[in-house]
Design a protein around this motif. Structure first.
Motif, PDB file in Angstrom:
ATOM      1  N   SER A 180       0.741  -1.175  -0.012  1.00 19.48           N
ATOM      2  CA  SER A 180       0.068   0.093  -0.150  1.00 19.48           C
ATOM      3  C   SER A 180       0.806   1.407  -0.037  1.00 19.48           C
ATOM      4  O   SER A 180       0.551   2.178  -0.505  1.00 19.48           O
ATOM      5  CB  SER A 180      -0.887  -0.082   1.295  1.00 19.48           C
ATOM      6  N   LEU A 181       2.025   1.341   0.950  1.00 18.10           N
ATOM      7  CA  LEU A 181       2.698   2.305   0.738  1.00 18.10           C
ATOM      8  C   LEU A 181       3.409   2.575  -0.572  1.00 18.10           C
ATOM      9  O   LEU A 181       3.391   3.663  -0.753  1.00 18.10           O
ATOM     10  CB  LEU A 181       3.938   2.177   1.787  1.00 18.10           C
ATOM     11  N   LEU A 182       3.930   1.602  -1.216  1.00 17.17           N
ATOM     12  CA  LEU A 182       4.665   1.854  -2.134  1.00 17.17           C
ATOM     13  C   LEU A 182       3.648   2.089  -3.541  1.00 17.17           C
ATOM     14  O   LEU A 182       4.167   3.147  -4.211  1.00 17.17           O
ATOM     15  CB  LEU A 182       5.460   0.587  -2.603  1.00 17.17           C
ATOM     16  N   ARG A 183       2.659   1.562  -3.652  1.00 14.06           N
ATOM     17  CA  ARG A 183       1.442   1.822  -4.586  1.00 14.06           C
ATOM     18  C   ARG A 183       1.255   3.346  -4.526  1.00 14.06           C
ATOM     19  O   ARG A 183       0.927   4.163  -5.529  1.00 14.06           O
ATOM     20  CB  ARG A 183       0.340   1.153  -4.493  1.00 14.06           C
ATOM     21  N   ALA A 184       1.071   3.918  -3.237  1.00 14.00           N
ATOM     22  CA  ALA A 184       0.896   5.217  -3.022  1.00 14.00           C
ATOM     23  C   ALA A 184       1.947   6.170  -3.336  1.00 14.00           C
ATOM     24  O   ALA A 184       1.547   7.309  -3.451  1.00 14.00           O
ATOM     25  CB  ALA A 184       0.466   5.295  -1.306  1.00 14.00           C
ATOM     26  N   ASN A 185       2.940   5.608  -3.459  1.00 15.62           N
ATOM     27  CA  ASN A 185       4.102   6.328  -3.867  1.00 15.62           C
ATOM     28  C   ASN A 185       4.543   6.208  -5.508  1.00 15.62           C
ATOM     29  O   ASN A 185       5.676   6.488  -5.857  1.00 15.62           O
ATOM     30  CB  ASN A 185       5.245   6.356  -2.910  1.00 15.62           C
ATOM     31  N   GLY A 186       3.365   5.576  -6.077  1.00 19.66           N
ATOM     32  CA  GLY A 186       3.630   5.409  -7.606  1.00 19.66           C
ATOM     33  C   GLY A 186       4.500   4.241  -8.049  1.00 19.66           C
ATOM     34  O   GLY A 186       5.061   4.089  -9.216  1.00 19.66           O
ATOM     35  N   LYS A 187       4.917   3.419  -7.135  1.00 16.94           N
ATOM     36  CA  LYS A 187       5.462   2.095  -7.464  1.00 16.94           C
ATOM     37  C   LYS A 187       4.657   0.955  -7.925  1.00 16.94           C
ATOM     38  O   LYS A 187       3.675   0.936  -7.365  1.00 16.94           O
ATOM     39  CB  LYS A 187       6.364   1.535  -6.393  1.00 16.94           C
ATOM     40  N   GLN A 188       5.215   0.165  -9.118  1.00 16.40           N
ATOM     41  CA  GLN A 188       4.468  -1.033  -9.228  1.00 16.40           C
ATOM     42  C   GLN A 188       4.941  -2.190  -8.402  1.00 16.40           C
ATOM     43  O   GLN A 188       6.315  -2.356  -8.027  1.00 16.40           O
ATOM     44  CB  GLN A 188       4.889  -1.564 -10.821  1.00 16.40           C
ATOM     45  N   VAL A 189       4.116  -3.015  -7.873  1.00 19.15           N
ATOM     46  CA  VAL A 189       4.281  -4.074  -6.785  1.00 19.15           C
ATOM     47  C   VAL A 189       4.195  -5.459  -7.080  1.00 19.15           C
ATOM     48  O   VAL A 189       2.855  -5.478  -7.728  1.00 19.15           O
ATOM     49  CB  VAL A 189       3.886  -3.711  -5.521  1.00 19.15           C
ATOM     50  N   GLN A 190       4.709  -6.270  -6.868  1.00 20.87           N
ATOM     51  CA  GLN A 190       4.479  -7.668  -6.894  1.00 20.87           C
ATOM     52  C   GLN A 190       4.909  -8.398  -5.639  1.00 20.87           C
ATOM     53  O   GLN A 190       5.929  -8.340  -5.040  1.00 20.87           O
ATOM     54  CB  GLN A 190       5.365  -8.313  -8.040  1.00 20.87           C
ATOM     55  N   MET A 191       3.770  -9.047  -4.893  1.00 24.61           N
ATOM     56  CA  MET A 191       3.819  -9.505  -3.538  1.00 24.61           C
ATOM     57  C   MET A 191       4.059 -11.144  -3.585  1.00 24.61           C
ATOM     58  O   MET A 191       3.347 -11.979  -4.427  1.00 24.61           O
ATOM     59  CB  MET A 191       2.788  -9.029  -2.676  1.00 24.61           C
ATOM     60  N   PHE A 192       4.780 -11.526  -2.781  1.00 26.31           N
ATOM     61  CA  PHE A 192       4.977 -12.988  -2.414  1.00 26.31           C
ATOM     62  C   PHE A 192       5.155 -13.202  -0.874  1.00 26.31           C
ATOM     63  O   PHE A 192       5.725 -12.488  -0.104  1.00 26.31           O
ATOM     64  CB  PHE A 192       6.224 -13.494  -3.078  1.00 26.31           C
ATOM     65  N   THR A 193       4.707 -14.379  -0.503  1.00 27.87           N
ATOM     66  CA  THR A 193       4.655 -14.641   1.018  1.00 27.87           C
ATOM     67  C   THR A 193       5.718 -15.771   1.440  1.00 27.87           C
ATOM     68  O   THR A 193       5.800 -16.413   2.457  1.00 27.87           O
ATOM     69  CB  THR A 193       3.211 -14.926   1.580  1.00 27.87           C
ATOM     70  N   SER A 194       6.546 -16.308   0.373  1.00 24.61           N
ATOM     71  CA  SER A 194       7.431 -17.392   0.616  1.00 24.61           C
ATOM     72  C   SER A 194       8.536 -17.028  -0.392  1.00 24.61           C
ATOM     73  O   SER A 194       8.197 -16.651  -1.594  1.00 24.61           O
ATOM     74  CB  SER A 194       7.132 -18.713   0.479  1.00 24.61           C
ATOM     75  N   GLY A 195       9.934 -17.357  -0.135  1.00 26.04           N
ATOM     76  CA  GLY A 195      10.977 -17.213  -1.046  1.00 26.04           C
ATOM     77  C   GLY A 195      10.998 -18.049  -2.201  1.00 26.04           C
ATOM     78  O   GLY A 195      11.198 -18.032  -3.023  1.00 26.04           O
ATOM     79  N   LYS A 196      10.252 -19.516  -1.729  1.00 29.69           N
ATOM     80  CA  LYS A 196       9.758 -20.580  -2.807  1.00 29.69           C
ATOM     81  C   LYS A 196       9.065 -19.976  -4.178  1.00 29.69           C
ATOM     82  O   LYS A 196       9.176 -20.133  -5.156  1.00 29.69           O
ATOM     83  CB  LYS A 196       9.339 -21.681  -2.403  1.00 29.69           C
ATOM     84  N   ASP A 197       8.078 -19.089  -3.435  1.00 34.20           N
ATOM     85  CA  ASP A 197       7.049 -18.480  -4.702  1.00 34.20           C
ATOM     86  C   ASP A 197       7.689 -17.510  -5.428  1.00 34.20           C
ATOM     87  O   ASP A 197       7.571 -17.454  -6.496  1.00 34.20           O
ATOM     88  CB  ASP A 197       5.994 -18.002  -3.741  1.00 34.20           C
TER      89      ASP A 197
END
Length: 221
Positions: A36-53
């Protein structure tokens, strides 16, 4: 502004428009907050909850940086960093709830940009991300320009490739001609072709380009 400078500026602008920030953290609330923070500052974001993913994800070829949690179930942050090191130069920013000196040292030796402790200072994180993305842009631009320079060099004929290091090494046309057993006029012709193919607008530029190819001290075979 030269044509090459304009081209580099256009490439940097294109890279900036496709930048991606990857976040890898097993704490979903942290991932959501950072996203949310990064998108609010104009960044494109891709999220993962594990290193394997993250490692199994087929990333697009674009300028990027990685925000990586140090302590996670399964593969920890240092293991993920080690896994990607042989494949990419993506800058890594480590985050952790419990920092320790040995882990910090290992992360930085592995090329990490920074090591931030939770709760994350938003201003510090954004500054780190900007620094990481700028680094990746420069690395990518340097790699691309080197590939293009090598392609120009390979467009030279074998004889032109022999003439080039002699000229940038400081030999006069007649001296290069003597070294190769050809006429001075032939060297002049080759020199003109070399300047055109290497896209050098001056001899000083040609010397700089040759230095990037490590040709100054080369000898004709």
């Amino acid at each position: 502004m030269t044509r090459r400078t304009i081209s580099s500026s256009l490439r940097e602008a294109k890279m900036s428009s496709n930048e991606m920030v990857y976040i890898v953290d097993d704490d979903a609330s942290v991932v959501d907050a950072l996203s949310s923070l990064l998108r609010a500052n104009g960044k494109q974001v891709q999220m993962f909850t594990s290193g394997k993913d993250f490692l199994e994800f087929e990333r697009r070829d674009s300028c990027a940086c990685l925000i990586l949690d140090l302590r996670m179930p399964g593969l920890n942050g240092l293991q993920v960093q080690e896994s990607i090191a042989a494949q990419t130069t993506i800058p890594v920013i480590f985050i952790t709830g419990r920092g320790d000196i040995p882990s910090t040292v290992s992360a930085m030796k592995g090329g990490a940009i920074d090591f931030l402790t939770k709760p994350i200072d938003e201003t510090a994180l954004l500054a780190c991300i900007d620094k990481a993305l700028e680094l990746d842009r420069k690395l990518r631009l340097t790699t691309l320009e080197q590939k293009e320079l090598l392609a120009r060099y390979r467009s030279l004929t074998p004889r032109e490739q022999q003439v080039l290091p002699l000229l940038v090494g400081g030999l006069l046309n007649k001296q290069a001609a003597w070294e190769l057993g050809i006429t001075e006029y032939t060297v002049q012709i080759h020199r003109g072709h070399i300047m055109r193919k290497m896209e050098a607008d001056s001899f000083a530029t040609l010397v700089k380009l040759a230095s990037k190819l490590n040709l100054e001290s080369s000898k004709a075979s």
